[in-house]
Design a protein around this motif. Structure first.
Motif, short mmCIF file in Angstrom:
data_model
loop_
_atom_site.label_atom_id
_atom_site.label_comp_id
_atom_site.label_asym_id
_atom_site.label_seq_id
_atom_site.Cartn_x
_atom_site.Cartn_y
_atom_site.Cartn_z
N ALA A 166 -16.34 -8.41 19.10
CA ALA A 166 -15.88 -7.08 18.70
C ALA A 166 -15.64 -6.19 19.92
CB ALA A 166 -16.91 -6.45 17.76
N LEU A 167 -16.55 -6.26 20.89
CA LEU A 167 -16.38 -5.45 22.10
C LEU A 167 -15.13 -5.85 22.87
CD1 LEU A 167 -20.06 -5.26 23.38
CD2 LEU A 167 -18.70 -3.40 22.43
N ALA A 168 -14.91 -7.16 23.02
CA ALA A 168 -13.75 -7.64 23.77
C ALA A 168 -12.44 -7.29 23.06
CB ALA A 168 -13.85 -9.15 23.97
N SER A 169 -12.37 -7.53 21.75
CA SER A 169 -11.15 -7.23 21.02
C SER A 169 -10.90 -5.73 20.98
CB SER A 169 -11.22 -7.80 19.60
OG SER A 169 -12.34 -7.29 18.90
N GLY A 170 -11.97 -4.93 20.85
CA GLY A 170 -11.81 -3.49 20.85
C GLY A 170 -11.33 -2.97 22.20
N LEU A 226 -9.48 -4.61 24.39
CA LEU A 226 -8.07 -4.96 24.54
C LEU A 226 -7.17 -4.05 23.70
CD1 LEU A 226 -8.28 -8.87 24.51
CD2 LEU A 226 -7.90 -7.36 26.48
N ARG A 227 -7.58 -3.74 22.49
CA ARG A 227 -6.77 -2.87 21.64
C ARG A 227 -6.69 -1.46 22.21
NH1 ARG A 227 -9.66 -5.70 17.02
NH2 ARG A 227 -8.15 -7.27 16.34
N ARG A 228 -7.79 -0.97 22.76
CA ARG A 228 -7.78 0.36 23.34
C ARG A 228 -6.93 0.41 24.61
NH1 ARG A 228 -13.00 -0.04 20.98
NH2 ARG A 228 -13.36 1.70 19.54
N GLY A 283 -19.51 4.27 25.66
CA GLY A 283 -19.79 4.89 24.37
C GLY A 283 -18.69 4.64 23.35
N VAL A 284 -17.44 4.69 23.81
CA VAL A 284 -16.32 4.42 22.92
C VAL A 284 -16.33 2.98 22.46
CG1 VAL A 284 -13.80 4.29 22.76
CG2 VAL A 284 -14.88 6.28 23.83
N LEU A 285 -16.57 2.06 23.41
CA LEU A 285 -16.59 0.63 23.07
C LEU A 285 -17.68 0.31 22.09
CD1 LEU A 285 -15.95 -1.00 26.57
CD2 LEU A 285 -14.37 -0.90 24.64
N LEU A 286 -18.83 0.97 22.21
CA LEU A 286 -19.94 0.72 21.29
C LEU A 286 -19.76 1.42 19.95
CD1 LEU A 286 -22.98 0.93 23.73
CD2 LEU A 286 -21.94 -1.11 22.78
N GLY A 287 -18.73 2.27 19.87
CA GLY A 287 -18.46 2.94 18.61
C GLY A 287 -19.41 4.07 18.31
N VAL A 343 -19.33 7.12 20.12
CA VAL A 343 -18.66 8.39 20.40
C VAL A 343 -17.19 8.21 20.11
CG1 VAL A 343 -20.31 9.03 22.19
CG2 VAL A 343 -18.23 7.82 22.83
N GLY A 344 -16.53 9.34 19.93
CA GLY A 344 -15.10 9.28 19.66
C GLY A 344 -14.81 9.25 18.18
N PRO A 345 -13.58 9.54 17.82
CA PRO A 345 -13.21 9.56 16.41
C PRO A 345 -13.12 8.18 15.83
CG PRO A 345 -11.27 9.89 17.77
CD PRO A 345 -12.43 9.86 18.69
N ARG A 346 -13.25 8.12 14.50
CA ARG A 346 -13.05 6.86 13.82
C ARG A 346 -11.60 6.44 13.91
NH1 ARG A 346 -16.19 8.79 8.38
NH2 ARG A 346 -18.32 8.36 9.08
N SER A 347 -11.39 5.12 13.86
CA SER A 347 -10.04 4.59 14.00
C SER A 347 -9.38 4.51 12.64
CB SER A 347 -10.07 3.20 14.65
OG SER A 347 -10.66 3.24 15.89
N ASP A 348 -9.10 5.67 12.03
CA ASP A 348 -8.41 5.66 10.76
C ASP A 348 -7.27 6.65 10.78
OD1 ASP A 348 -11.02 7.51 8.96
OD2 ASP A 348 -9.94 7.92 10.78
#
Length: 310
Positions: free
Chosen positions: A281-285, A287-289, A299-303, A305-310
């Protein structure tokens, strides 16, 4: 030593329902009713995800466990079977955030799978277990009381106090995290010798194979899903992480497990899934970011901090 084992046994008896209630409450607070409505409208995605989680994974996984029964000591295979029948893990929401999957594409299917588990497990689990007996009605009552009821309560609280829903969800999520840590520590600690035996046995390879099977089934379901699904590996993550809370609750509803092997097997399969899925999940996230030109801080990679991806 006997006193310590007794305390650990009591701790897991408390931490398992506490984890189930807190995690379901947190999920309900974060999952509005529209997530159910929007997901149920996409029948193609619903059917593909349900098929992967309640047909392919339990059927193929159970068959493999029966074929490899000689490699699985005591009642480890029964623990694996129970876990394979439990879908809709709340931790999928965090994995989805790590992998930069839109929130609705994890929350909606996960909620549907949770409801499916409540209906599926009492009917199917008693027929798949060979050496232990589980009362289907007791399973249904326990899942309704400790999983469905807290989830509905969370949805209602979020609807009545929307401005406080996130705070309540964080508190419930923190309680679930603490309960999960205590659950693993007490479960593994009370049976440390048996755990070490499993770690040095082919059981670990079987556990890895079952997680890989679930991932492959979920990935295939993603290819068959409808238009509402934009990230193909979302169902793979959703299917690979089994619902440990539901599995442990079922395991403790009448199965005679004096040596704790069933509980240890469920915890072990969940831990293997965690170790395999978090790096993915960390690696794919990441790459997508990177492709989207987004900042990829820890913090963003761990989910967290930051807004939800919707």
């Amino acid at each position: 030593m006997h006193t310590i084992d007794l305390l650990l046994g009591q701790l897991i008896s408390i931490s398992v329902p506490a984890f189930a209630i807190a995690s379901m409450l947190s999920m309900g607070l974060r999952t509005p009713l529209r997530a159910f409505r929007d997901q149920l409208r996409d029948r193609r995605t619903v059917l593909s995800v349900l098929g992967a989680n309640f047909v392919v994974v339990p059927a193929v996984g159970t068959l493999l466990i029966w074929l490899l029964a000689d490699l699985l000591p005591l009642q480890t295979g029964e623990g694996f079977v129970i876990a394979l029948c439990a879908a809709g893990a709340p931790f999928v929401l965090q994995l989805g955030a790590m992998a930069r999957i839109p929130y609705g594409e994890t929350a909606g299917p996960m909620a549907v799978l949770l409801l499916g588990s409540i209906l599926f497990m009492p009917l199917v689990v008693p027929f798949l277990l060979r050496d232990v007996s589980v009362d289907g009605w007791a399973v249904a009552q326990l899942l309704l009381g400790t999983m469905l009821s807290p989830m509905i309560a969370g949805i209602v609280i979020a609807a009545v106090w929307p401005q406080r829903a996130d705070l309540f969800a964080r508190i419930a999520g923190g309680a679930a995290a603490v309960s999960a840590v205590l659950m693993f520590l007490s479960g593994f600690g009370a049976h440390s010798v048996f755990v070490l035996q499993l770690l040095l046995s082919p059981v670990m390879l079987v556990a890895v194979g079952l997680v890989a099977l679930a991932f492959a089934a979920g990935r295939f379901a993603g290819d068959l899903a409808g238009d509402t699904l934009t990230v193909g590996d979302g169902p793979a993550i959703l299917t690979s992480q089994r619902n440990i809370a539901a599995a442990l609750l079922v395991a403790r509803t009448g199965a005679e497990d004096g040596d704790g092997s069933i509980v240890v097997a469920i915890l072990l399969l969940s831990a293997v899934g965690f170790v395999m899925l978090v790096p993915y999940a960390l690696a794919s996230g990441y790459l997508r970011r990177r492709r989207a030109g987004e900042q990829a801080t820890l913090g963003v990679l761990l989910g967290v901090v930051g807004p939800r991806s919707d």
